[in-house]
Design a protein around this motif. Structure first.
Motif, mmCIF file in Angstrom:
data_model
loop_
_atom_site.group_PDB
_atom_site.id
_atom_site.type_symbol
_atom_site.label_atom_id
_atom_site.label_comp_id
_atom_site.label_asym_id
_atom_site.label_seq_id
_atom_site.Cartn_x
_atom_site.Cartn_y
_atom_site.Cartn_z
ATOM 1 N N GLN A 206 0.823 -1.202 0.000
ATOM 2 C CA GLN A 206 0.000 0.000 0.000
ATOM 3 C C GLN A 206 0.866 1.264 0.000
ATOM 4 O O GLN A 206 0.555 2.239 -0.695
ATOM 5 C CB GLN A 206 -0.934 -0.005 1.214
ATOM 6 C CG GLN A 206 -2.035 -1.054 1.135
ATOM 7 C CD GLN A 206 -2.916 -0.879 -0.079
ATOM 8 O OE1 GLN A 206 -3.390 0.226 -0.351
ATOM 9 N NE2 GLN A 206 -3.152 -1.942 -0.831
ATOM 10 N N VAL B 61 -7.772 5.775 2.988
ATOM 11 C CA VAL B 61 -6.948 6.903 2.551
ATOM 12 C C VAL B 61 -7.684 8.202 2.862
ATOM 13 O O VAL B 61 -8.862 8.374 2.500
ATOM 14 C CB VAL B 61 -6.618 6.820 1.043
ATOM 15 C CG1 VAL B 61 -5.913 8.085 0.571
ATOM 16 C CG2 VAL B 61 -5.749 5.593 0.758
ATOM 17 N N GLN C 200 -9.783 1.717 0.810
ATOM 18 C CA GLN C 200 -9.180 1.582 -0.513
ATOM 19 C C GLN C 200 -8.812 0.138 -0.834
ATOM 20 O O GLN C 200 -8.798 -0.258 -1.995
ATOM 21 C CB GLN C 200 -7.926 2.452 -0.596
ATOM 22 C CG GLN C 200 -8.202 3.930 -0.440
ATOM 23 C CD GLN C 200 -9.023 4.493 -1.585
ATOM 24 O OE1 GLN C 200 -8.676 4.323 -2.752
ATOM 25 N NE2 GLN C 200 -10.122 5.161 -1.271
ATOM 26 N N ARG D 294 1.364 4.384 -3.092
ATOM 27 C CA ARG D 294 0.932 5.749 -2.826
ATOM 28 C C ARG D 294 2.072 6.757 -2.800
ATOM 29 O O ARG D 294 1.844 7.957 -2.991
ATOM 30 C CB ARG D 294 0.189 5.821 -1.476
ATOM 31 C CG ARG D 294 -1.046 4.946 -1.405
ATOM 32 C CD ARG D 294 -2.032 5.485 -0.394
ATOM 33 N NE ARG D 294 -2.489 6.825 -0.749
ATOM 34 C CZ ARG D 294 -3.405 7.078 -1.675
ATOM 35 N NH1 ARG D 294 -3.948 6.096 -2.354
ATOM 36 N NH2 ARG D 294 -3.759 8.330 -1.937
#
Length: 239
Positions: free
Chosen positions: A14, A237, A187, A18
């Motif tokens: 993750q 998020v 998410q 990002r």
């Protein structure tokens, strides 16, 4: 070991999705326990704050940290405090990543805690939650042959953990709605310990541990297996 390794892999996935490779992130680990994930992230170069209220856990984390090189020690700080008091310790938007692993089961009303975690996240920041899966509470007693316990588990979110404490589990549907309500919508989510939940505490690590982890990792991202995992790893998020 299985839980920590799986969560680490999922969390790294993750973060990589990002943030640019090599970016040093501001990380808060709420209820950090003995500091396994916090220390791992500090070793990776991130600036990590661990928040913990248990004195024994803090002592264990400090001892582990003391054995690290100076550069890692400088990147990690440990604060004694309750995860529900993040507003006392931190300004809004102070962190890029907030972890809250294995904490919600001890909190009777988790919504205020979760709102506080979202508050200290910067826009676009990642919130990582690890919770007991209320939709799978019948699995452990069922696989152990405890049929009365199995039937009782269908109609409750309460359970007794391996420490003998009466605690609570969370449903993914409920947490999904909560995350949306606090401005950190879900998410991605994973199952953790699909096949190994009934293993005894302190069980010997098998020789084929990498194969075991590969099987658990695959199941943790694959339906319908992830839905009956003992634990859920949910990633929201901040909008």
């Amino acid at each position: 070991m299985v839980r920590q390794e799986l969560v680490a892999r999922q969390l790294d996935e993750q973060i990589a999705g990002r943030y640019p490779v090599g970016q040093r992130l501001r990380v808060l680990d709420v209820g950090m326990g003995q500091g396994t994930q916090a220390l791992r992230l500090a070793r990776l170069g991130h600036q990590v704050t661990g928040l913990e209220q248990d004195a024994t856990m803090i002592a264990t984390a400090r001892e582990a940290l003391s054995g690290e090189p100076e550069g890692i020690r400088e990147r990690m700080r440990i604060i004694e405090g309750d995860g529900r008091d993040t507003g006392v310790h931190f300004l809004p938007g102070s962190f890029d990543v907030v972890l809250c692993h294995g904490v919600l089961m001890y909190v009777e009303e988790p919504d205020p805690l979760l709102a506080g975690l979202a508050r200290v996240l910067a826009p676009g920041g990642l919130l990582s939650l690890l919770v007991r899966n209320a939709d799978a509470l019948a699995m452990r007693p069922g696989l152990s042959g405890d049929w009365a316990g199995t039937l009782a588990a269908f109609d409750t979110v309460a359970y007794r953990n391996r420490l003998g404490l009466g605690v609570r589990a969370d449903r993914r549907e409920t947490l999904t709605a909560t995350l949306a309500g606090i401005g950190a919508p879900l998410q991605a989510w994973y199952g953790v310990r699909v096949f190994t939940d009934t293993a005894a505490d302190g069980a010997e690590i098998p020789d084929d541990v990498e194969t075991l982890l590969a099987a658990e990792e695959r199941a943790g991202r694959t339906d319908p297996y992830r839905g009956v995992a003992a634990l859920l790893h949910l990633c929201g998020v901040r909008g």
